[in-house]
Design an enzyme around this catalytic site. Sequence first.
Site, PDB file in Angstrom:
ATOM      1  N   TYR A   1     -11.279  -8.362   4.320  1.00 45.43           N
ATOM      2  CA  TYR A   1     -11.125  -9.656   3.636  1.00 45.43           C
ATOM      3  C   TYR A   1     -11.746 -10.785   4.464  1.00 45.43           C
ATOM      4  CZ  TYR A   1      -8.069  -7.093   0.536  1.00 45.43           C
ATOM      5  OH  TYR A   1      -7.577  -6.175  -0.356  1.00 45.43           O
TER       6      TYR A   1
ATOM      7  N   HIS B   1       0.826  -1.224   0.000  1.00 43.64           N
ATOM      8  CA  HIS B   1       0.000   0.000   0.000  1.00 43.64           C
ATOM      9  C   HIS B   1       0.856   1.268   0.000  1.00 43.64           C
ATOM     10  CE1 HIS B   1      -4.094  -1.828   1.292  1.00 43.64           C
ATOM     11  NE2 HIS B   1      -3.422  -2.634   0.489  1.00 43.64           N
TER      12      HIS B   1
END
Lengths: 328, 145
Positions: free
Chosen positions: A209, A94
């Site tokens: 997730y 990220h």
Amino acid sequence: MALRSGQVQRLDATGQSARTLEGLPESYVLSQGGYFDITLDPKFATNQRIYLSLAHGTPEANGTRIVRGTLNGSRVENLTPIFTVSPLKDTPVHYGGKMQFLPDGTLAMTTGDGFEYREAAQDTFNLMGKVIRINSDGSIPMDNPFADGGQGHPAVWSYGHRNPQGLVFDPDTGELYSHEHGAKGGDELNRIIPGANYGWPAVTKGVNYSGAYISPLRTAPGVEEPLIFWDPSIGASGLALYQGDAFPQWQGALFVGTLVDSDVRKLTFVGDSVSEEILFTEIGERIRDVRVGPDGMLYILTDSDQGRVIRVVPDDLSNAAASSDQEN
Amino acid sequence: MTRTLGSYIAAVIVAYCFGALFISQGNIAAVTGLGFDVTMSQRLGAIVHDVSGMTDIYLPLVAVSLLLGLPVAFAVVRKNPHLRMIGYVSAGFVALLAMHVIMKAVLGLSGIASTRTLWGLLAQGVAGGIGGYLFCRLSGQSKAD
């Protein structure tokens, strides 16, 4: 082209020969690290300056950095780091790292939240999860939304981003667009407004997730809504605005590559809504980037061990090339 | 054997429900900590969403964790019956805690966001401990009978 190995290559205009750029600093290559983006100075023709964004640092302390240098053949000289995202983090993911020059000569870049530090995206004093704007020498423009430092870091242009992987400016409308990866669902395309909050992680269309909510808030006052979002996630990667002559029917359209669905999305603004068309599914590879060349052709970069640069040309040119090949 | 299996399944389900509940509230705490308001209705909705929505990944992880943890406790408890309750509760606590720690070590990232904080991680241990407690109570009834 930036390679997974951390090298950067210069491909010639024919696409037949690639040379590794020399003189570049070593990037932190692990997981999503490496080099992220390369952009030319608006006055490149006279100053040969290029700007590269990369993962800089160590496993314990790394972050997104911009370096500036002068391109001399296949060598980059006079390299200077002009901006480093702070604070540094200990995750190799990220980073954001997409850059875009704006008409006033300032440089905008996206930064990611580092995955483990998602709340930092809402902290205007923290440079993770932002679009930042700097001058081409790394100094900070005086007209940034938090330029006085009282309510945020002076470099911050917008905040509340997760992992933006596309940034493009439309000179006709004066709009800056960015897209970013959501978690599970929640990839989004945004119109970037100076000082605006894009919500992450407090407001999002995606979930963790694990399946749990990141937040139960899908909208909130004071948070900009995406122009379009994708659920399930497409893995948006690369963002190009088409303004060439080769494909008149594409004029003004945005192109987004997809890592998950392995195609390219053509986005067209229709009033306040965005229409979407899925293209190039026949490529069948993860799409890492999409660009429009100065020749008006669309260039698609694929992501694999044997990645390719694909040049998209109009049918008439393609047929002419085929005829030429047959004659030869 | 049937009682043991039933006790294990009940322990997994209860540990999962409490674990998901703690995850849900941990995530909401992070959101409110950023200055955003979350209504009671949204909070309750999140619990329902998360408890029903984490069966793909989190439920199997809880099941495997307890499947590994509870037999260890059984081996200890068999020779030390007086440690039965503390043994199973501790096994459940450690099993879920270890699952998150191992996941972080392997992935390099927190698979469950709420476990980034010490309290979030300990809450997962508590969920496992509750599962262990239930297993102890249910599997022990055959002896009492």
